[in-house]
Design an enzyme around this catalytic site. Structure first.
Site, short mmCIF file in Angstrom:
data_model
loop_
_atom_site.label_atom_id
_atom_site.label_comp_id
_atom_site.label_asym_id
_atom_site.label_seq_id
_atom_site.Cartn_x
_atom_site.Cartn_y
_atom_site.Cartn_z
N LYS A 14 -6.06 -5.65 -3.84
CA LYS A 14 -6.89 -6.16 -2.75
C LYS A 14 -8.02 -5.18 -2.42
CE LYS A 14 -3.75 -4.29 0.80
NZ LYS A 14 -4.63 -3.35 1.50
N ASP A 27 0.78 -1.25 0.00
CA ASP A 27 0.00 0.00 0.00
C ASP A 27 0.81 1.29 0.00
OD1 ASP A 27 -2.10 -1.75 0.14
OD2 ASP A 27 -3.00 -0.91 1.93
N CYS A 83 -2.56 -2.32 7.36
CA CYS A 83 -2.40 -3.28 6.27
C CYS A 83 -1.11 -4.09 6.38
CB CYS A 83 -2.50 -2.57 4.93
SG CYS A 83 -4.14 -1.86 4.67
#
Length: 216
Positions: free
Chosen positions: A127, A28, A160
């Protein structure tokens, strides 16, 4: 039933992060999470807190490529169709408003990777939840390469990165977390998240230690 022989585990960090068994997972590091121009930066979060980790993650990725270690990018990519009513309600309760899922919209600038960016031959896993493993092909991609060790970096440490590391451990990967190549927007939360991971499912290292192991 016959007892399966135990796998031969290395005695050194260099053995564990060897290119034939390890991969770097970049989580991310995208515009909406890491850039002042992204959604969170525009909402007032100080992106300078994450900048050193982004720079260090870039150095980690460069060293991995030089060593021949696979690099896999994991990113969030949402659409109006994938916005979850439950997540919207949770955010409303947390923040006093429903901000929906309008972050890292697929195909828009906010979902683009920044800092370390994928090369043409590198795997990208998109995702919809915190963990890079939830509802994705990440585990299959790793198994296909015979990888059993992960080096996980990115944003954010308590969210995350944490969820990806825990799922990796549950799936029987050995996980290293380079503490200087991940970040939270609150340094205290970053440190607390690292302590929790170290207690339960990961080995904490520095990027320098990983890079040195690749050149031993």
């Amino acid at each position: 039933m016959p007892v399966k022989p135990k796998p031969a585990y290395p005695d050194t960090l260099a053995g564990w992060v060897a290119p034939e068994r390890a991969a770097v997972i970049v989580v991310d590091i995208q515009v909406d999470f890491a850039s002042p121009e992204g959604v969170l930066g525009q909402a007032g979060l100080d992106m300078s807190v994450a900048a050193p980790a982004v720079a260090t993650a870039t150095r980690l990725v460069d060293a991995a490529r030089a060593a021949g270690t696979p690099v896999i990018f994991v990113g969030l990519a949402t659409t109006p169709a994938t916005d979850s009513p439950v997540w919207g309600e949770w955010r409303r309760r947390r923040d006093g408003e429903d901000r929906g899922g309008a972050i890292c919209r697929a195909g828009e600038p906010g979902s683009a990777f920044v800092g370390p960016t994928p090369q043409a031959d590198e795997t990208i896993i998109w995702k919809l939840r915190y963990s890079g493993f939830f509802g994705t092909s990440l585990d299959a991609a790793l198994r296909a390469r015979g990888i059993d060790t992960l080096i996980v970096c990115g944003l954010t440490t308590e969210c995350c990165v944490d969820c990806t590391v825990r799922d990796a451990f549950h799936l029987d990967y050995l996980v290293y977390v380079p503490t200087d190549a991940c970040a939270a927007y609150d340094p205290g939360i970053h440190e607390s998240a690292l302590q929790s991971l170290a207690l339960n499912c990961a080995t904490l290292v520095s990027t320098d230690e990983i890079c040195a192991a690749w050149v031993e």
